[in-house]
Design a protein around this motif. Structure first.
Motif, PDB file in Angstrom:
ATOM      1  N   GLY A 124      34.993  25.302  32.688  1.00  0.00           N
ATOM      2  CA  GLY A 124      35.455  24.481  33.502  1.00  0.00           C
ATOM      3  C   GLY A 124      36.769  25.337  34.413  1.00  0.00           C
ATOM      4  O   GLY A 124      37.389  24.927  35.256  1.00  0.00           O
ATOM      5  N   ALA A 125      37.132  26.619  33.597  1.00  0.00           N
ATOM      6  CA  ALA A 125      38.426  27.184  34.049  1.00  0.00           C
ATOM      7  C   ALA A 125      38.018  27.921  35.400  1.00  0.00           C
ATOM      8  O   ALA A 125      37.062  28.416  35.460  1.00  0.00           O
ATOM      9  CB  ALA A 125      38.815  28.183  32.960  1.00  0.00           C
ATOM     10  N   ALA A 126      38.976  27.970  36.317  1.00  0.00           N
ATOM     11  CA  ALA A 126      38.912  28.705  37.360  1.00  0.00           C
ATOM     12  C   ALA A 126      38.752  30.164  37.160  1.00  0.00           C
ATOM     13  O   ALA A 126      39.778  30.525  36.403  1.00  0.00           O
ATOM     14  CB  ALA A 126      39.733  28.232  38.568  1.00  0.00           C
ATOM     15  N   PRO A 127      38.071  30.882  37.708  1.00  0.00           N
ATOM     16  CA  PRO A 127      38.258  32.368  37.650  1.00  0.00           C
ATOM     17  C   PRO A 127      39.361  33.181  38.119  1.00  0.00           C
ATOM     18  O   PRO A 127      40.013  32.374  38.812  1.00  0.00           O
ATOM     19  CB  PRO A 127      36.917  33.195  38.204  1.00  0.00           C
ATOM     20  N   GLU A 128      39.816  34.122  37.750  1.00  0.00           N
ATOM     21  CA  GLU A 128      41.363  34.706  37.797  1.00  0.00           C
ATOM     22  C   GLU A 128      41.108  36.309  38.420  1.00  0.00           C
ATOM     23  O   GLU A 128      40.144  36.812  38.146  1.00  0.00           O
ATOM     24  CB  GLU A 128      42.173  34.948  36.617  1.00  0.00           C
ATOM     25  N   VAL A 129      41.989  36.446  39.342  1.00  0.00           N
ATOM     26  CA  VAL A 129      41.804  37.855  39.798  1.00  0.00           C
ATOM     27  C   VAL A 129      42.110  38.891  38.477  1.00  0.00           C
ATOM     28  O   VAL A 129      42.786  38.734  37.504  1.00  0.00           O
ATOM     29  CB  VAL A 129      42.992  38.035  40.591  1.00  0.00           C
ATOM     30  N   ILE A 130      41.327  39.643  38.338  1.00  0.00           N
ATOM     31  CA  ILE A 130      41.342  40.818  37.284  1.00  0.00           C
ATOM     32  C   ILE A 130      41.679  42.227  38.203  1.00  0.00           C
ATOM     33  O   ILE A 130      41.190  42.572  38.919  1.00  0.00           O
ATOM     34  CB  ILE A 130      39.881  41.339  36.781  1.00  0.00           C
TER      35      ILE A 130
END
Length: 276
Positions: free
Chosen positions: A28-34
């Protein structure tokens, strides 16, 4: 110019992509910039800049054309900057821009997948794998995905061969230091054909981009997760560095991510090196 960098002949079907080993996120967590930037001092190997997620391995995509040039020259398949010049064959099913003859210099400059694949086919699977292990490149895995029979021609494309930004920067430094188990000619010729760029504040840069997307769990490309690489080395007034730049975004890109990241790096380099 094609939307991607012409590193896949079937751009919409295969495309350059990060392997399906993306960093996990809680349900359920939004993806983050890597993102990562690594800059090493060429002479000493000291880390001058290191920020972000730099130790996670991802598919190298078109940046793999750098070690592949080393291999091609060392094996005697590539001869000089303009030899061999290979004609396009319709069986390659390449994008329109890649349907012409290429030589080593234009192969690197225009990032042509079919030229890479012809090179690895001429090497053969055993020799190809031996070279990757000898060069200690990333995880050294050229097997390809299980059941796909792709190791020889696509292991570096959303498949089994993975490398981190830390490893990319160290590998680039070893090229310039001529500290790799290949011939002096292979090192010299590879350095000659890697594309050159002028950065701000007098920095002269050589490097290779890579562009693509992450994959979803079902194996399909996730166009909301564009991936960009830019790796290489640079020099200014006798000061030399090796670098790797990586970014995996969270929104659809309007241009190949590697090209955008290259432009960003060329602008940010002077500030990154100020006081180093």
């Amino acid at each position: 110019m094609a939307w991607l960098e012409n590193t896949f002949p079937r751009a919409l079907a295969i495309c350059l992509a990060i392997a399906p080993l993306a960093l996990p996120f809680p349900a359920g967590a939004a993806p983050e910039v890597i993102e990562c930037i690594v800059i090493l001092d060429q002479e000493t190997g000291v880390t001058l800049v290191r920020s972000g997620i730099c130790d996670e391995r991802f598919t190298p995509m078109s940046t793999f054309k750098v070690p592949l040039a080393l291999i091609g020259y060392d094996a005697g398949i590539l001869k000089d900057e303009r030899t061999p010049r290979w004609d396009y064959d319709p069986k390659f099913d390449a994008p329109k821009r890649a349907r012409k003859a290429f030589d080593p210099t234009s192969w690197e400059a225009e990032s042509i997948l079919w030229y890479s694949q012809e090179l690895t086919r001429k090497l053969g699977a055993e020799s190809f794998g031996d070279y990757i292990r000898k060069l200690d490149y990333g995880n050294r895995d050229t097997a390809g995905r299980p059941g796909q029979d792709e190791g020889l021609t696509e292991s570096w494309l959303s498949s089994s061969l993975l490398i981190s930004a830390d490893e990319q920067a160290r590998f680039m430094r070893r090229i310039v230091a001529r500290d790799l188990p290949v011939s002096a000619k292979a090192l010299d010729m590879t350095i000659r054909i890697i594309p050159r760029f002028a950065a701000d504040d007098g920095w002269n840069v050589q490097g290779k981009t890579g562009s693509g997307w992450l994959r979803r769990k079902n194996g399909k490309l996730d166009r909301s997760r564009p991936v960009g690489w830019f790796v290489g080395w640079a020099e200014k007034d006798g000061r030399r560095i090796a670098f790797a730049r990586l970014r995996i975004d969270v929104a659809k890109a309007t241009e190949p991510s590697g090209l955008a990241l290259r432009a960003q790096f060329l602008k940010e380099l002077p500030a990154r090196m100020r006081g180093k």
